[in-house]
Design a protein around this motif. Structure first.
Motif, short mmCIF file in Angstrom:
data_model
loop_
_atom_site.label_atom_id
_atom_site.label_comp_id
_atom_site.label_asym_id
_atom_site.label_seq_id
_atom_site.Cartn_x
_atom_site.Cartn_y
_atom_site.Cartn_z
N LEU A 81 0.80 -1.04 -0.30
CA LEU A 81 -0.53 0.40 0.02
C LEU A 81 1.05 1.17 0.10
N ILE A 82 1.99 1.27 1.25
CA ILE A 82 3.32 2.54 0.82
C ILE A 82 3.77 1.81 -0.73
N ALA A 83 4.06 1.68 -0.93
CA ALA A 83 4.43 1.55 -2.50
C ALA A 83 3.27 2.14 -3.57
N GLY A 84 2.38 1.54 -3.62
CA GLY A 84 1.60 2.54 -3.85
C GLY A 84 1.40 4.02 -4.44
N ILE A 85 1.27 4.82 -2.84
CA ILE A 85 1.13 5.34 -2.47
C ILE A 85 2.20 6.52 -3.20
N ALA A 86 3.38 5.92 -3.05
CA ALA A 86 5.46 5.76 -3.48
C ALA A 86 4.93 6.68 -5.11
N LEU A 87 4.06 5.10 -5.83
CA LEU A 87 4.50 5.00 -7.48
C LEU A 87 3.13 5.82 -7.72
#
Length: 185
Positions: free
Chosen positions: A103-109
């Motif tokens: 989820l954090i990676a998705g927000i960063a992307l």
């Protein structure tokens, strides 16, 4: 007139068998990752947790050994302690924390994609604006996909790692046999 020559050792002196062995091991591990994605995802998330703990420990040491001591780098020390507990939680509950990590990676992307689109739209003299726009659009799509379906992101990452290991293994095997077939000088 001086010539710059560098003595080159015989390339066939490289142990070709070690390249073949590494290639075979990479193919085996890649196939195991692809055939058993659930176990592989759990192990991969736990390894990410171990990496977070190691990075947190390094940040804590960096904070302690900084020229100003703890007072000058209190934020780094606090982030290291938070990271340490995050890593422990990742090892204890890998499925839940795997979702959180993706989820954090998705927000960063998603945010990176927005920045790429803003750069592509706002900088008219920038070269390769189209590539920045394409990167931005793809990052937004993948980021939204990871935010909505983080389990799918974990599955895709595991399959991607497995495919990379298989390709790396095949290339290692081919390189080993190519080196073996070179004539000995």
């Amino acid at each position: 007139m001086a010539t710059n020559t560098i003595p080159v050792e015989n390339i066939t002196g490289v142990k070709w068998g070690s390249l073949v062995l590494l290639g075979v091991l990479a193919v085996i591990f890649g196939l195991l990752v692809v055939l058993f994605p659930t176990i592989s995802a759990t192990v991969l998330v736990e390894l990410i947790g171990i990496l977070i703990i190691l990075v947190s420990f390094a940040a804590l040491m960096l904070s302690a050994l900084s020229p100003g001591g703890w007072k000058a780098s209190i934020l780094l020390a606090v982030l290291a302690i938070i990271g340490f507990f995050f890593g422990i939680a990742t090892i204890i509950h890998p499925i839940i924390m795997g979702e959180v990590i993706f989820l954090i990676a998705g927000i960063a992307l998603f945010l990176g994609g927005l920045i790429g689109l803003v750069l592509a739209a706002g900088e008219s003299h920038m070269t390769h604006r189209g590539l920045f726009a394409l990167q931005g659009i793809l990052s937004i799509i993948i980021g939204l996909l990871l935010c909505v379906l983080p389990i799918l992101g974990v599955a895709l990452m595991v399959l991607w790692v497995g495919v990379i290991l298989v390709v790396y293994g095949i290339l290692g095997i081919a390189l080993g046999y190519c080196i073996r077939s070179l004539p000995v000088a």
